[in-house]
Design a protein around this motif. Structure first.
Motif, short mmCIF file in Angstrom:
data_model
loop_
_atom_site.label_atom_id
_atom_site.label_comp_id
_atom_site.label_asym_id
_atom_site.label_seq_id
_atom_site.Cartn_x
_atom_site.Cartn_y
_atom_site.Cartn_z
N LEU A 253 28.26 35.27 37.33
CA LEU A 253 27.69 34.52 38.44
C LEU A 253 26.39 35.14 38.95
N SER A 254 26.09 36.36 38.51
CA SER A 254 24.90 37.08 38.97
C SER A 254 23.64 36.50 38.35
N ARG A 255 22.71 36.07 39.18
CA ARG A 255 21.46 35.50 38.68
C ARG A 255 20.64 36.53 37.92
N ASN A 256 20.59 37.75 38.44
CA ASN A 256 19.77 38.77 37.80
C ASN A 256 20.34 39.18 36.45
N ARG A 257 21.65 39.35 36.37
CA ARG A 257 22.28 39.69 35.10
C ARG A 257 22.05 38.59 34.07
N THR A 258 22.21 37.33 34.50
CA THR A 258 22.01 36.20 33.59
C THR A 258 20.56 36.11 33.13
N PHE A 259 19.64 36.35 34.05
CA PHE A 259 18.21 36.34 33.70
C PHE A 259 17.93 37.43 32.67
N GLY A 260 18.55 38.59 32.87
CA GLY A 260 18.38 39.69 31.92
C GLY A 260 18.88 39.34 30.53
N GLU A 261 19.94 38.56 30.45
CA GLU A 261 20.46 38.13 29.14
C GLU A 261 19.40 37.32 28.39
N HIS A 262 18.71 36.45 29.11
CA HIS A 262 17.65 35.65 28.47
C HIS A 262 16.54 36.56 27.94
N LEU A 263 16.16 37.54 28.73
CA LEU A 263 15.12 38.48 28.28
C LEU A 263 15.61 39.29 27.08
N GLY A 264 16.87 39.67 27.10
CA GLY A 264 17.45 40.44 26.00
C GLY A 264 17.50 39.66 24.69
N ARG A 265 17.53 38.34 24.81
CA ARG A 265 17.53 37.50 23.60
C ARG A 265 16.11 37.26 23.08
N GLY A 266 15.15 37.90 23.70
CA GLY A 266 13.77 37.81 23.22
C GLY A 266 12.93 36.75 23.89
N GLU A 267 13.44 36.11 24.93
CA GLU A 267 12.66 35.10 25.63
C GLU A 267 11.60 35.77 26.51
N THR A 268 10.50 35.06 26.70
CA THR A 268 9.47 35.55 27.62
C THR A 268 9.95 35.32 29.05
N LEU A 269 9.22 35.90 30.00
CA LEU A 269 9.54 35.70 31.41
C LEU A 269 9.50 34.22 31.76
N GLU A 270 8.51 33.53 31.25
CA GLU A 270 8.35 32.10 31.54
C GLU A 270 9.50 31.29 30.94
N GLN A 271 9.91 31.64 29.72
CA GLN A 271 11.02 30.92 29.09
C GLN A 271 12.33 31.16 29.83
#
Length: 331
Positions: A253-271
């Protein structure tokens, strides 16, 4: 019973309005968008943020800040931290002279490097002792579902902290008071950056050892900065420190943790921003926290690497390698 205003109708603002109403207060939510205010007024819900929640009839909503703040004894602020100064500067003239201002925000202001309570006092032109901070392991959907939880009310005025404590105590939320505003706010701000790191670690396929390392060493970073700024080290072992850190780093449920997952998958900040469609406070705050640490000569290696991933495009795998190859030292 008090008259309360909640400025910000996102997930946490809406859930907190329910807490206030369940504790016996009349509550007006200020929403930026007319559709959100209308849904709260007419259907007692906020489908954009907490679709399963039915709000008490003691909660209403408006898009007019003057109407929301009219005679409010308790003013709760739950807007993105980097928009606080501008918005509150416009709203301050509607504040009741002795209203208590309560911050639900967890961040550090870019440029000034000030904590949210400091920004509130400056922007509203009020004494610091009129500002309280509510923080802890308080994931909004769980609070809205009335799952048992605790929180901290931090204020340098202990009588005011106690009044806020009584105003939000319910059968499912147990508030504690604390006079260490600095420590409580820093715990809430830094944990967002550490949660971004935990999300990246998850996406990279790392297990519990890695996440436990990030949490404990992240706590050490937070405490080092807190002590440098005058906080009580014991604060970081409590709800505002370890409690909030564990919840934010561990929960889906954590927004920051979930956002970090996207970055960890190689997405850019914008993506990542486009995919999540919400504000992850740690993304902007990690810049201010890094600068605050540099200003006070405090080492914060995890926060520094998170900032580099978010804002310099560093590959998260490279960030891990940098952290693991640091010079060995005692704990």
């Amino acid at each position: 019973m008090s008259r309360a205003a909640v400025l910000g109708a996102g997930s946490w603002g809406t859930a907190f309005a329910k807490v206030l109403a369940d504790a016996g207060n009349d509550v007006t939510l200020w929403a930026r968008r007319p559709a959100v205010a209308a849904a709260i007024r007419e259907r007692h819900g906020n489908p954009d943020y907490l679709p399963a929640l039915r709000l008490p009839t003691a909660v209403t909503a408006t898009v007019d800040p003057r109407e929301a703040l009219d005679e409010a004894e308790l003013v709760v602020i739950a807007i993105p931290s980097q928009t606080l100064r501008l918005n509150l500067g416009e709203w301050a003239r509607y504040l009741k002279p002795d209203a208590t201002l309560v911050s639900l925000m967890k961040g550090v202001e870019l440029g000034t490097l000030k904590r949210m309570s400091e920004v509130i006092a400056e922007a509203a032109g009020v004494e610091p002792e009129r500002v309280a901070v509510v923080t802890g392991p308080n994931l909004a959907p769980e609070i809205a579902a009335e799952q048992p939880a605790a929180t901290v009310v931090a204020c340098t005025d202990t009588d005011r902290a106690t009044r806020v404590q009584k105003a939000i105590a319910t059968r499912y939320l147990r508030p504690y008071t604390n006079d260490d505003v600095i420590g409580c706010e820093l715990g809430g701000a830094v944990k967002n950056a550490i949660a971004l790191a935990c999300g990246m670690a998850d996406a990279l396929g790392f297990g519990d050892n890695t996440k436990a390392t990030l949490i404990t060493r992240g706590l050490a970073e937070t405490a080092r900065l807190g002590v440098a700024l005058g906080a009580d080290p014991l604060t970081f072992a409590g709800l505002a420190g370890l409690g909030d850190l564990v919840a934010t780093c561990s929960s889906p449920l954590s927004r920051n943790r979930t956002f970090g997952e996207h970055l960890g998958r190689g997405e850019t900040l914008e993506q990542a921003q486009a995919a999540t469609r919400y504000t992850a406070e740690g993304v902007k705050s990690c810049l201010a926290i890094r600068d605050l640490a540099n200003k006070h000569g405090v080492e914060m290696p995890i926060t520094e690497q998170v900032e580099r991933v978010c804002h310099e495009g560093l590959d998260p795998r490279v960030a891990v390698g940098t952290l693991m190859s640091r010079e060995p030292k005692s704990e």
